[in-house]
Design an enzyme around this catalytic site. Structure first.
Site, PDB file in Angstrom:
ATOM      1  N   ASP A 291      37.208  43.993  33.190  1.00  0.00           N
ATOM      2  CA  ASP A 291      37.002  43.556  34.578  1.00  0.00           C
ATOM      3  C   ASP A 291      37.834  44.340  35.601  1.00  0.00           C
ATOM      4  OD1 ASP A 291      35.055  41.744  33.972  1.00  0.00           O
ATOM      5  OD2 ASP A 291      36.342  39.979  34.073  1.00  0.00           O
TER       6      ASP A 291
ATOM      7  N   THR B 175      32.412  30.421  20.725  1.00  0.00           N
ATOM      8  CA  THR B 175      33.222  31.559  21.175  1.00  0.00           C
ATOM      9  C   THR B 175      34.702  31.252  21.036  1.00  0.00           C
ATOM     10  OG1 THR B 175      33.695  33.090  22.998  1.00  0.00           O
ATOM     11  CG2 THR B 175      33.191  30.829  23.628  1.00  0.00           C
TER      12      THR B 175
ATOM     13  N   GLU C 145      31.163  39.781  12.866  1.00  0.00           N
ATOM     14  CA  GLU C 145      30.771  40.752  13.893  1.00  0.00           C
ATOM     15  C   GLU C 145      30.562  42.101  13.220  1.00  0.00           C
ATOM     16  OE1 GLU C 145      32.580  40.218  17.596  1.00  0.00           O
ATOM     17  OE2 GLU C 145      31.733  42.054  18.429  1.00  0.00           O
TER      18      GLU C 145
ATOM     19  N   LYS D 264      35.432  33.650  28.558  1.00  0.00           N
ATOM     20  CA  LYS D 264      33.964  33.560  28.525  1.00  0.00           C
ATOM     21  C   LYS D 264      33.520  32.108  28.666  1.00  0.00           C
ATOM     22  CE  LYS D 264      32.318  37.367  25.669  1.00  0.00           C
ATOM     23  NZ  LYS D 264      31.527  37.745  24.496  1.00  0.00           N
TER      24      LYS D 264
ATOM     25  N   HIS E 176      26.506  40.459  34.377  1.00  0.00           N
ATOM     26  CA  HIS E 176      25.635  40.493  33.201  1.00  0.00           C
ATOM     27  C   HIS E 176      25.525  39.102  32.581  1.00  0.00           C
ATOM     28  CE1 HIS E 176      29.813  41.001  32.362  1.00  0.00           C
ATOM     29  NE2 HIS E 176      29.683  40.975  31.049  1.00  0.00           N
ATOM     30  N   ARG E 177      26.683  38.437  32.407  1.00  0.00           N
ATOM     31  CA  ARG E 177      26.685  37.100  31.784  1.00  0.00           C
ATOM     32  C   ARG E 177      25.979  36.084  32.681  1.00  0.00           C
ATOM     33  NH1 ARG E 177      31.495  37.332  30.681  1.00  0.00           N
ATOM     34  NH2 ARG E 177      30.998  38.329  28.704  1.00  0.00           N
TER      35      ARG E 177
ATOM     36  N   ASP F 240      27.125  38.070  23.223  1.00  0.00           N
ATOM     37  CA  ASP F 240      27.794  39.325  22.920  1.00  0.00           C
ATOM     38  C   ASP F 240      27.631  40.253  24.105  1.00  0.00           C
ATOM     39  OD1 ASP F 240      29.035  39.961  20.189  1.00  0.00           O
ATOM     40  OD2 ASP F 240      28.462  41.872  21.091  1.00  0.00           O
TER      41      ASP F 240
ATOM     42  N   LYS G  57      31.891  36.220  40.356  1.00  0.00           N
ATOM     43  CA  LYS G  57      31.511  37.087  39.225  1.00  0.00           C
ATOM     44  C   LYS G  57      30.207  36.586  38.591  1.00  0.00           C
ATOM     45  CE  LYS G  57      32.924  38.817  34.690  1.00  0.00           C
ATOM     46  NZ  LYS G  57      33.826  38.718  33.551  1.00  0.00           N
TER      47      LYS G  57
HETATM   48  P1  IMP Z   1      32.455  40.662  22.977  1.00  0.00           P
HETATM   49  O1  IMP Z   1      31.188  40.186  23.573  1.00  0.00           O
HETATM   50  O2  IMP Z   1      33.483  39.577  22.991  1.00  0.00           O
HETATM   51  O3  IMP Z   1      32.270  41.313  21.644  1.00  0.00           O
HETATM   52  O4  IMP Z   1      32.986  41.747  23.995  1.00  0.00           O
HETATM   53  C1  IMP Z   1      33.214  43.080  23.689  1.00  0.00           C
HETATM   54  C2  IMP Z   1      34.346  43.580  24.536  1.00  0.00           C
HETATM   55  O5  IMP Z   1      33.935  43.620  25.893  1.00  0.00           O
HETATM   56  C3  IMP Z   1      35.598  42.728  24.470  1.00  0.00           C
HETATM   57  O6  IMP Z   1      36.708  43.581  24.417  1.00  0.00           O
HETATM   58  C4  IMP Z   1      35.579  41.935  25.747  1.00  0.00           C
HETATM   59  O7  IMP Z   1      36.891  41.700  26.226  1.00  0.00           O
HETATM   60  C5  IMP Z   1      34.825  42.862  26.697  1.00  0.00           C
HETATM   61  N1  IMP Z   1      34.025  42.064  27.631  1.00  0.00           N
HETATM   62  C6  IMP Z   1      33.009  41.222  27.324  1.00  0.00           C
HETATM   63  N2  IMP Z   1      32.548  40.630  28.427  1.00  0.00           N
HETATM   64  C7  IMP Z   1      33.273  41.113  29.445  1.00  0.00           C
HETATM   65  C8  IMP Z   1      33.287  40.841  30.850  1.00  0.00           C
HETATM   66  O8  IMP Z   1      32.528  40.021  31.387  1.00  0.00           O
HETATM   67  N3  IMP Z   1      34.180  41.525  31.565  1.00  0.00           N
HETATM   68  C9  IMP Z   1      35.054  42.428  31.024  1.00  0.00           C
HETATM   69  N4  IMP Z   1      35.103  42.701  29.733  1.00  0.00           N
HETATM   70  C10 IMP Z   1      34.223  42.041  28.945  1.00  0.00           C
END
Ligand code: IMP
Length: 197
Positions: A153, A12, A43, A17, A179-180, A72, A174
């Protein structure tokens, strides 16, 4: 028992993250040493987060010698935006951002939203790809609130902590509900089960 300090790579470029995942791993009894690797992944614009994750994983599979995972995620405003931005989350955050997303919503009390995360793991000992998913339900905050976290967030209020946005929580708080965090719990359970064999 497998080798004590086996490395597990988390691919990543997103340090936020990585910090969430590291904080989660540090509390678990695992033989794996988590290491961040920043490699450019491909992506694609797909119809589901799982397909984005699979494509991402396959695009770097040859470049890493060992077990690794990618993650993702997406943010879905179910009411009133029918799931937007969903798979377009990063594009929408980059282009219009949180403030203008809020302008699309009239009734925040009735709003519904969720985050989804998919972890795709390439597990070398079994030469297999595995998926671990997590979702968290909540609503949209009428105002941007909180200094922590990243991305969406500051505008997401989880049902389980209804007075705070994700950006008002510590990483540990958090991780407990996100989700994570839910997807990570499944990943860690898998790794623990597969350490004992
Ligand atoms: P990706 O998984 O990095 O492709 O995330 C897609 C979008 O969602 C990005 O703009 C991230 O900043 C946002 N995002 C992913 N995970 C989170 C989170 O846990 N909190 C808030 N935004 C998130």
């Amino acid at each position: 028992m497998k080798n004590k300090n086996e490395i597990l790579y988390f691919i990543t470029g997103n340090n936020n993250k990585f910090n969430e995942v590291l904080s989660f791993f540090e509390k678990e009894n695992l033989n794996y040493f988590l290491k961040q690797k920043k490699i450019k992944t491909i992506e694609i614009q797909a119809d589901s987060i799982k397909n984005v994750a699979l494509f991402k994983l396959n695009s770097i599979r040859e470049k890493i010698n060992g077990s690794f995972f990618i993650e993702d995620a997406g943010f879905f405003v179910d009411i009133p935006l029918n799931g937007f931005p969903g798979v377009y989350s990063s594009y929408v955050l980059r282009t219009i951002g949180n403030e203008r997303i809020l302008k699309l919503i009239n009734d925040f009390v009735q709003s519904r939203a969720h985050f989804s995360a998919v972890i795709a793991l390439y597990f070398k000992p079994k030469d297999k790809i595995l998926y671990f998913e997590g979702n968290v339900e909540g609503r949209v905050s009428s105002k941007i609130r909180g200094k922590g976290g990243f991305g969406f967030d500051p505008i997401f209020i989880p049902d389980s902590i209804p007075d705070k946005t994700f950006a008002e929580l510590s990483i540990e708080e958090k991780n407990r509900v996100s989700h994570r965090g839910i997807a990570l719990k499944k990943l860690v359970d898998f790794l623990q089960q597969n350490m004992k064999t």
